[in-house]
Structure formats: C-alpha cells, structure tokens
Design a protein around this motif. Structure first.
Motif, PDB file in Angstrom:
ATOM      1  N   GLY A  69       0.831  -1.199   0.000  1.00 31.25           N
ATOM      2  CA  GLY A  69       0.000   0.000   0.000  1.00 31.25           C
ATOM      3  C   GLY A  69       0.862   1.244   0.000  1.00 31.25           C
ATOM      4  O   GLY A  69       2.090   1.190   0.009  1.00 31.25           O
ATOM      5  N   SER A  70       0.176   2.386  -0.006  1.00 27.49           N
ATOM      6  CA  SER A  70       0.831   3.694   0.051  1.00 27.49           C
ATOM      7  C   SER A  70       0.487   4.343   1.377  1.00 27.49           C
ATOM      8  O   SER A  70      -0.667   4.308   1.814  1.00 27.49           O
ATOM      9  N   TYR A  71       1.483   4.976   2.003  1.00 27.06           N
ATOM     10  CA  TYR A  71       1.322   5.554   3.329  1.00 27.06           C
ATOM     11  C   TYR A  71       1.998   6.926   3.362  1.00 27.06           C
ATOM     12  O   TYR A  71       3.046   7.117   2.749  1.00 27.06           O
ATOM     13  N   THR A  72       1.415   7.867   4.091  1.00 27.37           N
ATOM     14  CA  THR A  72       2.023   9.188   4.249  1.00 27.37           C
ATOM     15  C   THR A  72       1.898   9.645   5.692  1.00 27.37           C
ATOM     16  O   THR A  72       1.005   9.213   6.433  1.00 27.37           O
ATOM     17  N   GLY A  73       2.799  10.541   6.067  1.00 27.63           N
ATOM     18  CA  GLY A  73       2.768  11.108   7.406  1.00 27.63           C
ATOM     19  C   GLY A  73       3.763  12.246   7.505  1.00 27.63           C
ATOM     20  O   GLY A  73       4.364  12.662   6.511  1.00 27.63           O
ATOM     21  N   GLU A  74       3.932  12.742   8.707  1.00 26.12           N
ATOM     22  CA  GLU A  74       4.894  13.811   8.933  1.00 26.12           C
ATOM     23  C   GLU A  74       5.529  13.617  10.297  1.00 26.12           C
ATOM     24  O   GLU A  74       5.002  12.893  11.148  1.00 26.12           O
ATOM     25  N   ALA A  75       6.673  14.275  10.479  1.00 25.42           N
ATOM     26  CA  ALA A  75       7.393  14.164  11.745  1.00 25.42           C
ATOM     27  C   ALA A  75       8.190  15.445  11.963  1.00 25.42           C
ATOM     28  O   ALA A  75       8.539  16.142  11.007  1.00 25.42           O
ATOM     29  N   GLU A  76       8.457  15.733  13.228  1.00 29.07           N
ATOM     30  CA  GLU A  76       9.347  16.825  13.586  1.00 29.07           C
ATOM     31  C   GLU A  76      10.674  16.212  14.017  1.00 29.07           C
ATOM     32  O   GLU A  76      10.700  15.321  14.863  1.00 29.07           O
ATOM     33  N   ILE A  77      11.767  16.708  13.425  1.00 23.95           N
ATOM     34  CA  ILE A  77      13.091  16.163  13.685  1.00 23.95           C
ATOM     35  C   ILE A  77      13.945  17.243  14.339  1.00 23.95           C
ATOM     36  O   ILE A  77      14.060  18.353  13.809  1.00 23.95           O
ATOM     37  N   ALA A  78      14.545  16.920  15.476  1.00 25.05           N
ATOM     38  CA  ALA A  78      15.452  17.854  16.137  1.00 25.05           C
ATOM     39  C   ALA A  78      16.826  17.731  15.506  1.00 25.05           C
ATOM     40  O   ALA A  78      17.370  16.633  15.377  1.00 25.05           O
ATOM     41  N   ALA A  79      17.391  18.860  15.096  1.00 25.67           N
ATOM     42  CA  ALA A  79      18.754  18.930  14.559  1.00 25.67           C
ATOM     43  C   ALA A  79      19.461  20.030  15.335  1.00 25.67           C
ATOM     44  O   ALA A  79      19.323  21.209  15.013  1.00 25.67           O
ATOM     45  N   GLY A  80      20.149  19.629  16.386  1.00 27.19           N
ATOM     46  CA  GLY A  80      20.724  20.634  17.280  1.00 27.19           C
ATOM     47  C   GLY A  80      19.595  21.341  17.996  1.00 27.19           C
ATOM     48  O   GLY A  80      18.732  20.713  18.599  1.00 27.19           O
ATOM     49  N   GLU A  81      19.578  22.655  17.873  1.00 24.37           N
ATOM     50  CA  GLU A  81      18.502  23.425  18.504  1.00 24.37           C
ATOM     51  C   GLU A  81      17.355  23.691  17.553  1.00 24.37           C
ATOM     52  O   GLU A  81      16.334  24.225  17.946  1.00 24.37           O
ATOM     53  N   ASP A  82      17.543  23.329  16.279  1.00 20.93           N
ATOM     54  CA  ASP A  82      16.501  23.544  15.274  1.00 20.93           C
ATOM     55  C   ASP A  82      15.569  22.344  15.203  1.00 20.93           C
ATOM     56  O   ASP A  82      15.972  21.208  15.426  1.00 20.93           O
ATOM     57  N   ILE A  83      14.318  22.624  14.875  1.00 17.98           N
ATOM     58  CA  ILE A  83      13.319  21.578  14.628  1.00 17.98           C
ATOM     59  C   ILE A  83      12.939  21.673  13.154  1.00 17.98           C
ATOM     60  O   ILE A  83      12.569  22.747  12.670  1.00 17.98           O
ATOM     61  N   HIS A  84      13.062  20.562  12.438  1.00 16.15           N
ATOM     62  CA  HIS A  84      12.713  20.515  11.023  1.00 16.15           C
ATOM     63  C   HIS A  84      11.457  19.677  10.845  1.00 16.15           C
ATOM     64  O   HIS A  84      11.333  18.600  11.424  1.00 16.15           O
ATOM     65  N   GLN A  85      10.546  20.181  10.048  1.00 21.90           N
ATOM     66  CA  GLN A  85       9.338  19.440   9.687  1.00 21.90           C
ATOM     67  C   GLN A  85       9.675  18.555   8.500  1.00 21.90           C
ATOM     68  O   GLN A  85      10.339  18.985   7.565  1.00 21.90           O
ATOM     69  N   ARG A  86       9.229  17.296   8.547  1.00 21.96           N
ATOM     70  CA  ARG A  86       9.433  16.378   7.426  1.00 21.96           C
ATOM     71  C   ARG A  86       8.110  15.764   7.013  1.00 21.96           C
ATOM     72  O   ARG A  86       7.308  15.379   7.854  1.00 21.96           O
ATOM     73  N   ASP A  87       7.927  15.668   5.696  1.00 16.42           N
ATOM     74  CA  ASP A  87       6.837  14.895   5.129  1.00 16.42           C
ATOM     75  C   ASP A  87       7.434  13.561   4.719  1.00 16.42           C
ATOM     76  O   ASP A  87       8.496  13.512   4.093  1.00 16.42           O
ATOM     77  N   LEU A  88       6.761  12.483   5.083  1.00 16.24           N
ATOM     78  CA  LEU A  88       7.262  11.134   4.820  1.00 16.24           C
ATOM     79  C   LEU A  88       6.230  10.362   4.018  1.00 16.24           C
ATOM     80  O   LEU A  88       5.022  10.474   4.276  1.00 16.24           O
TER      81      LEU A  88
END
Length: 180
Positions: A34-53
């Motif tokens: 199947g096909s699946y989608t989601g998102e996550a917040e990733i900590a990189a040092g003091e920065d938070i990056h939003q990711r679409d997966l």
C-alpha cells in the motif's frame, strides 16, 4: 488411561494449537502492500525541522519493492527531498530478504558492497513489523546502520526509525503513516 496422562496430552495439544495460532498471526508481505504518508518533527541541534514522509510497498514478481520519500523543510525556507527505491528478494532464511539493488554481469540481482562505500541493505518481517536495515562503512572503517521499523496498525503503519553511527544514536524518529 490415567488422568495425568490425559491432562498432559490435553496440555500438549493446547500448546501446539497456540503455536499454530501465533504463526498464523505473523504478517506476510501482502499485509504491508500500500501507500502511506505522514509527517514528523526532527530535532537537529537546537533547530526543529518538519518532514513529510511517504512510503509505498508493492509486491514484485520475485519479492517486493519499498519506495520512500522524505521532504525536509528548513527554517530558512529551503526544502530538501530524498527518494529511495529498493527491490527485495527472498533469501535462504525465512522472512529475511536480500536487497536486489544492482545487476551483475549475468543479469542477476545482487547486493551492493559496503567496502566500496555502498550500502548493504536487507529486510525482515517479524510478527507484524517489516524492518529494512542499511549498513554503511565509511572511509575510516566506521559505520552507520539505519533501521526502519514499519509496524502494521489500524489504518496505517507505525514508523520507528533509528540511525546509529559508531555505537552512538544519531537520530530517532517515531511517527504514524496513514494508509492512502
């Protein structure tokens, strides 16, 4: 027959039935298709990056393929997209699959060579979790191993990603991917 012998036979029969039931609950590749989608917040040092997966799992003639994409949104507005696609074929071990990432001179699918800086990739299915492992060996002989655990859940997959470099956890991501 003595009551103790009957009780032992009943216990043995129940144990065998339980083993059969647990084996029947183990997932197959088709359960993950199947096909699946989601998102996550990733900590990189003091920065938070939003990711679409996103991930798509399909059955192939010889095994299955996993395609996944990660889109990272940086605070400064930059967007980075990474996409991967790997075919897997059964190995000589039950529920363990070899990556078929390139063809040899005879046209057969083969693994890549981590001693040449290429990733060594394999997959397994245990119970309701499909795990894809990627092992990288760097120029100094150090390593990084990435582990993508995708566990079947109501309406999607639970993703647990772990990256370890030379024994230290580099990154961990836990999120839900919704079935499309």
């Amino acid at each position: 027959m003595a009551p103790l012998a009957s009780a032992r036979r009943l216990a043995a029969a129940m144990a065998l039935a339980a083993c059969g039931a647990s084996a029947a609950m183990a997932a197959e590749v088709s359960d993950f298709v199947g096909s699946y989608t989601g998102e996550a917040e990733i900590a990189a040092g003091e920065d938070i990056h939003q990711r679409d997966l996103s991930v798509e799992i399909t059955e192939t003639k010889e095994g299955f393929r996993v395609d996944w994409t990660t889109i990272t949104y940086r605070a400064d507005g930059r967007v980075k997209e990474a996409a991967y696609s790997i075919n897997f074929v059964p190995s000589d071990r039950d529920d363990v699959f070899a990556a078929a990432m390139r063809k040899n001179m005879f046209g057969h699918d083969v693994q890549m060579d981590p001693m040449k800086g290429e990733p060594y990739v394999w997959a397994r299915i245990i119970d309701d979790t499909m795990t894809v492992f990627s092992l990288f060996v760097d120029d100094e002989g150090g390593y990084e191993i990435q582990e993508f655990n995708r566990t079947l859940a109501d309406s999607g997959l639970e993703l647990d990603f772990l990256s370890v470099r030379n024994g230290a956890v580099k990154r961990r991501v836990d999120t839900f991917l919704e079935r499309q």
